[in-house]
Design an enzyme around this catalytic site. Sequence first.
Site, PDB file in Angstrom:
ATOM      1  N   SER A 144     -16.928   9.813  -0.069  1.00 19.61           N
ATOM      2  CA  SER A 144     -15.822  10.607   0.483  1.00 19.61           C
ATOM      3  C   SER A 144     -16.262  11.781   1.342  1.00 19.61           C
ATOM      4  CB  SER A 144     -14.976  11.145  -0.656  1.00 19.61           C
ATOM      5  OG  SER A 144     -14.117  12.146  -0.183  1.00 19.61           O
TER       6      SER A 144
ATOM      7  N   LEU B  83      -3.332   9.049   4.180  1.00 14.46           N
ATOM      8  CA  LEU B  83      -2.465   8.988   3.003  1.00 14.46           C
ATOM      9  C   LEU B  83      -1.164   9.716   3.323  1.00 14.46           C
ATOM     10  CD1 LEU B  83      -5.073   9.672   0.162  1.00 14.46           C
ATOM     11  CD2 LEU B  83      -4.358   7.504   1.155  1.00 14.46           C
TER      12      LEU B  83
ATOM     13  N   GLY C   9       0.852  -1.191   0.000  1.00 26.76           N
ATOM     14  CA  GLY C   9       0.000   0.000   0.000  1.00 26.76           C
ATOM     15  C   GLY C   9       0.883   1.234   0.000  1.00 26.76           C
TER      16      GLY C   9
ATOM     17  N   ARG D 109     -14.920  13.456  11.970  1.00 26.46           N
ATOM     18  CA  ARG D 109     -15.732  12.272  11.702  1.00 26.46           C
ATOM     19  C   ARG D 109     -16.446  11.715  12.915  1.00 26.46           C
ATOM     20  NH1 ARG D 109     -11.367   9.471   7.624  1.00 26.46           N
ATOM     21  NH2 ARG D 109     -11.825  10.953   5.964  1.00 26.46           N
TER      22      ARG D 109
ATOM     23  N   HIS E 215     -14.410   2.310   9.313  1.00 23.87           N
ATOM     24  CA  HIS E 215     -13.607   2.802   8.215  1.00 23.87           C
ATOM     25  C   HIS E 215     -12.104   2.695   8.435  1.00 23.87           C
ATOM     26  CE1 HIS E 215     -12.382   5.315   4.912  1.00 23.87           C
ATOM     27  NE2 HIS E 215     -11.881   6.219   5.707  1.00 23.87           N
TER      28      HIS E 215
ATOM     29  N   GLU F  50      -1.286   2.408   8.275  1.00 17.97           N
ATOM     30  CA  GLU F  50      -2.450   2.223   9.143  1.00 17.97           C
ATOM     31  C   GLU F  50      -2.197   1.133  10.189  1.00 17.97           C
ATOM     32  OE1 GLU F  50      -6.192   2.034   7.035  1.00 17.97           O
ATOM     33  OE2 GLU F  50      -7.259   1.354   8.828  1.00 17.97           O
TER      34      GLU F  50
HETATM   35  C1  LIG Z   1     -12.662   3.698   1.021  1.00 18.29           C
HETATM   36  C2  LIG Z   1     -11.547   4.399   1.710  1.00 18.29           C
HETATM   37  C3  LIG Z   1     -11.305   5.742   1.445  1.00 18.29           C
HETATM   38  C4  LIG Z   1     -10.265   6.408   2.082  1.00 18.29           C
HETATM   39  N1  LIG Z   1     -10.042   7.722   1.780  1.00 18.29           N
HETATM   40  C5  LIG Z   1      -8.983   8.361   2.357  1.00 18.29           C
HETATM   41  C6  LIG Z   1      -8.667   9.700   2.000  1.00 18.29           C
HETATM   42  O1  LIG Z   1      -9.315  10.316   1.164  1.00 18.29           O
HETATM   43  N2  LIG Z   1      -7.612  10.278   2.590  1.00 18.29           N
HETATM   44  C7  LIG Z   1      -6.843   9.624   3.496  1.00 18.29           C
HETATM   45  O2  LIG Z   1      -5.875  10.198   3.969  1.00 18.29           O
HETATM   46  N3  LIG Z   1      -7.116   8.352   3.842  1.00 18.29           N
HETATM   47  C8  LIG Z   1      -8.162   7.707   3.303  1.00 18.29           C
HETATM   48  N4  LIG Z   1      -8.430   6.410   3.651  1.00 18.29           N
HETATM   49  C9  LIG Z   1      -7.529   5.691   4.552  1.00 18.29           C
HETATM   50  C10 LIG Z   1      -6.280   5.248   3.806  1.00 18.29           C
HETATM   51  O3  LIG Z   1      -6.613   4.900   2.491  1.00 18.29           O
HETATM   52  C11 LIG Z   1      -5.626   4.041   4.445  1.00 18.29           C
HETATM   53  O4  LIG Z   1      -5.487   4.224   5.803  1.00 18.29           O
HETATM   54  C12 LIG Z   1      -4.240   3.843   3.867  1.00 18.29           C
HETATM   55  O5  LIG Z   1      -4.268   3.849   2.474  1.00 18.29           O
HETATM   56  C13 LIG Z   1      -3.614   2.565   4.364  1.00 18.29           C
HETATM   57  O6  LIG Z   1      -2.409   2.350   3.686  1.00 18.29           O
HETATM   58  P1  LIG Z   1      -1.436   1.209   4.126  1.00 18.29           P
HETATM   59  O7  LIG Z   1      -0.274   1.271   3.211  1.00 18.29           O
HETATM   60  O8  LIG Z   1      -1.154   1.304   5.573  1.00 18.29           O
HETATM   61  O9  LIG Z   1      -2.256  -0.149   3.925  1.00 18.29           O
HETATM   62  P2  LIG Z   1      -3.004  -0.781   2.644  1.00 18.29           P
HETATM   63  O10 LIG Z   1      -3.100   0.137   1.510  1.00 18.29           O
HETATM   64  O11 LIG Z   1      -4.230  -1.412   3.164  1.00 18.29           O
HETATM   65  O12 LIG Z   1      -2.016  -1.916   2.174  1.00 18.29           O
HETATM   66  C14 LIG Z   1      -1.882  -3.120   2.853  1.00 18.29           C
HETATM   67  C15 LIG Z   1      -0.900  -3.972   2.087  1.00 18.29           C
HETATM   68  O13 LIG Z   1      -0.535  -5.074   2.887  1.00 18.29           O
HETATM   69  C16 LIG Z   1      -0.700  -6.276   2.178  1.00 18.29           C
HETATM   70  N5  LIG Z   1      -1.052  -7.291   3.160  1.00 18.29           N
HETATM   71  C17 LIG Z   1      -2.031  -7.249   4.094  1.00 18.29           C
HETATM   72  N6  LIG Z   1      -1.988  -8.347   4.844  1.00 18.29           N
HETATM   73  C18 LIG Z   1      -0.976  -9.092   4.390  1.00 18.29           C
HETATM   74  C19 LIG Z   1      -0.423 -10.336   4.772  1.00 18.29           C
HETATM   75  N7  LIG Z   1      -0.898 -11.023   5.813  1.00 18.29           N
HETATM   76  N8  LIG Z   1       0.615 -10.815   4.051  1.00 18.29           N
HETATM   77  C20 LIG Z   1       1.134 -10.131   3.005  1.00 18.29           C
HETATM   78  N9  LIG Z   1       0.665  -8.932   2.623  1.00 18.29           N
HETATM   79  C21 LIG Z   1      -0.373  -8.430   3.309  1.00 18.29           C
HETATM   80  C22 LIG Z   1      -1.746  -6.003   1.154  1.00 18.29           C
HETATM   81  O14 LIG Z   1      -1.562  -6.881   0.065  1.00 18.29           O
HETATM   82  C23 LIG Z   1      -1.431  -4.566   0.795  1.00 18.29           C
HETATM   83  O15 LIG Z   1      -0.412  -4.535  -0.171  1.00 18.29           O
HETATM   84  C24 LIG Z   1      -9.480   5.727   3.021  1.00 18.29           C
HETATM   85  C25 LIG Z   1      -9.718   4.391   3.291  1.00 18.29           C
HETATM   86  C26 LIG Z   1     -10.753   3.724   2.657  1.00 18.29           C
HETATM   87  C27 LIG Z   1     -10.997   2.295   3.004  1.00 18.29           C
END
Ligand SMILES: Cc1cc2nc3c(=O)[nH]c(=O)nc-3n(C[C@H](O)[C@H](O)[C@H](O)COP(=O)(O)OP(=O)(O)OC[C@H]3O[C@@H](n4cnc5c(N)ncnc54)[C@H](O)[C@@H]3O)c2cc1C
Lengths: 246, 646
Positions: free
Chosen positions: B285, B449, B43, B338, B409, B433
């Site tokens: 959103s 983000l 992510g 929120r 969320h 996250e």
């Molecule tokens: C619908 C929606 C809208 C949002 N809008 C906003 C916004 O406008 N602005 C904002 O700031 N935030 C927003 N958020 C929150 C934000 O998108 C997330 O908190 C953030 O993108 C999380 O990023 P991350 O890299 O931590 O995790 P993620 O993007 O969830 O990535 C997780 C990664 O880990 C991998 N993974 C998970 N478990 C395993 C495992 N056991 N083994 C191997 N790989 C694994 C997955 O394959 C993935 O690649 C939104 C969230 C949602 C759900």
Amino acid sequence: MDFTLKIWRQKNAKAKGKFVTYNLKDVSSNCSFLEMLDILNEQLVHQNEEPVVFDTDCREGICGLCSLYINGRPHGPDDAITTCQLHMRKFKDGDIIVVEPWRARPFPVIKDLMVDRTAFDAIIQEGGFISVNTGGAPDANAIIIPKEAAELSMDAAACIGCGACVAACKNASAMLFVSAKVSHFALLPQGKPEAKERVRKMVAKMDELGFGNCTNTFACEVECPKLISVSTIARMNREFLWAKIG
Amino acid sequence: MTELNAKIPEGPLAEKWANYKAHQNLVNPTNKRKLDVIVVGTGLAGASAAASLGELGFTVKNFCYQDSPRRAHSIAAQGGINAAKNYQNDGDSIYRLFYDTIKGGDYRSREGNVYRLAEVSNEIIDHCVAQGVPFAREYSGLLDNRSFGGALVSRTFYARGQTGQQLLLGAYSALSRQIKLGTVKLYNRHEMIELVVIDGKARGIIARDLITGKLERYFGHAVVIATGGYGNVFYLSTNAMGSNASAIWQIFKKGAMFANPCFTQIHPTCIPVHGDYQSKLTLMSESLRNDGRIWVPKNKEDAEKLRKKQIRAKEIKEEDRDYYLERRYPAYGNLVPRDVASRAAKERCDAGYGVGESGFAVYLDFEESIGRLGKYVIEERYGNLFQMYEKIVNENPYENPMMIYPAVHYTMGGIWVDYELMTTIPGLYCLGEANFSDHGANRLGASALMQGLADGYFVLPYTIQNFLSNEIRVPRMSTDRPEFEEAEKSAGDRLSKLMRIKGNKSVDHFHKELGKIMWEYVGMGRNEPGLTKAINLIRILRDDFWKDLRIPGNLDEMNIELEKANRVADFLELAELLALDALERKESCGGHLREEYQTPEGECLRNDKDYMYVAAWEYTGGNNPYKMHKEELKYEEIEVKQRIYK
Ligand SMILES: Cc1cc2nc3c(=O)[nH]c(=O)nc-3n(C[C@H](O)[C@H](O)[C@H](O)COP(=O)(O)OP(=O)(O)OC[C@H]3O[C@@H](n4cnc5c(N)ncnc54)[C@H](O)[C@@H]3O)c2cc1C
Ligand code: FES
């Protein structure tokens, strides 16, 4: 609503597949297509049978994981959507629904309806980027980009990499996918310095991976869930020609 | 267990990060190649970290469960990303972004981390533009901004309603470049299921190849976990179907502490639940609150008629509408944070003013802004969201107000990390996250983000070197070592045990039941009897799961039911810890509302005297497996106040 489903089942990449018929009753019209498959799978688990394997994750039309060739159309009988956004209200009670995986040589079946689309990643790895390392970028507003260029670039960048364009094409061409990425960068000043090399390498990789030629039937545009326009293909052809000459 | 030490650098707040970077240890270029780093997750946090570490010259192994890194759930983020650029000249600054984030988090996050986040926010935007992220622009060609909840300035950068997608594609493109250069090796369709610890340090993982079903061993001098949030413990949420807590739960069980698990965010504007077959909830959103006005009818009779579809929303006269956010919070109006907006919606619906068939929905109305700005402008700003809404609900939101209701969320809680983003296991890091670091008890919109990319591009690539610089003499270890052997065996045993149950109920059955318990007792309103009951119910459900689960198919091949079962098994444990943490925190703050602790006006009643700490849980095993440690929060720069948005 009641449905008869004819679903492609294939144990693994090497196995021979076949259609299996299932009957499903009392499905709500508000159910999404994938939720309908969830209901089927729940029933299969109860009968101790293996559930139908299909790709899905976000279920809101953005991750590009869901695929499915439904009654002869990638992403089914609605425009500008992905399969996860398709709802059963688009069908009639009693319909026979045929569900197949994407059929294209560069996208081999993994199991049932799940295919391998890593060929797209391989194309991006050739040049689908701007070569900038983290740190040291100039202030964001130092690069002025006319609104129109930014909007056009965004139109192309909206591609979700689902592969519907390839599945829709009788030649399994990846032109729409590649041209969307080429256009996204070519329209931005940041993308210009590497433009020639990018298009050359991406096109070469696309050919190498066995994607077919574009014969301008434009089936891809019709099925693209993000409405990516075939004008990106024209732009890429120009970029490509220019790259060959220059 | 040693004392929790957040390792916040000395010096004034605004100089801490600069001081840290000036004095930390670095690894020289030739040694970098000899050091392996495992990054789990692609992510925003994982992809940016893997790409940046690759650029620096480390040997990176990057894992995701999807077929491509580009499909991580960050792709779904819609609204935008914050930065303190002050391009609008509306009084923004690094300090103000820092202050808003601390206040928005209801004074339950760390000053040092949050200040650094605000500080690097500007670099993120610079970098993303350089990568070719097509952010929205003004006619001048300069970058455009919009407003998000909890802020009085316009600091949110966006790319239509697809900001997360564009930022993730930026990180993915950087990652792809490194994959081609050979610094990063990608393992797609691989799920991490165990951590390998050798001599007290994180040294590898066990992952399952989801296509072959085989367990595989991977070594790293350090391991980085960026696997996203655990919102799916509620079953229905805005997360992706595959979003899971397995990686963080496994590292927790190996010694990484879990902080503030009860801090979960319920987003006010989601499409309401419509049937028991439903598999997920769709977010509309927060940016919509820039132009949409939230209301319910003033009279219960009208609400009743609307529920029965005897009248339409349009027929309710202006004076008969209750714009309850504007009424209760005139200063922030529809742009309150929120947690505040969600509670207010629940309050109105519980009181009998809700609309929609179920009565659990409120209106988000664009009539006024369409009148003021024209349909075209609204379409340009939110077109894809309106389309998404129409496809799901089968109603045209340009003509009828949208119906929305709060949904799970985001999870502010997560793995405890120090200033360097290191967990309580040396050499193990947690980003995005999945960690707990920056959002306290409530996250402001457009800040996740920012945090994910801050962690991956601008923080970890520095801080991990402080650890790795001491590892340069450690050669790559063989995965034949007994520690790998044991980890693989324990992972394999768990999976076989799941397969052997051979009961009667599907995984989804258990996941849905868990979701019902969590939403009912551990959702928007929590109280002591409810939480106690939830813990009991979770235990009963967990017992039943281990007795009556059915998984068709085999262990050593692709098996989607087994994948889900393994995730749900972890959720069933995490759920209990979440409820326990909520029970222990006898105060209301941010997204955590304990009904016993409210002001007479129904606002959160914090208890700073007794609860101004991070609850960091340690896994001790046995019958009472969870032990709480406290990291006291000290505010030096900020005066702690009641959070008022009136
Ligand atoms: C619908 C929606 C809208 C949002 N809008 C906003 C916004 O406008 N602005 C904002 O700031 N935030 C927003 N958020 C929150 C934000 O998108 C997330 O908190 C953030 O993108 C999380 O990023 P991350 O890299 O931590 O995790 P993620 O993007 O969830 O990535 C997780 C990664 O880990 C991998 N993974 C998970 N478990 C395993 C495992 N056991 N083994 C191997 N790989 C694994 C997955 O394959 C993935 O690649 C939104 C969230 C949602 C759900
Ligand atoms: S599941 Fe993500 S686009 Fe359909």
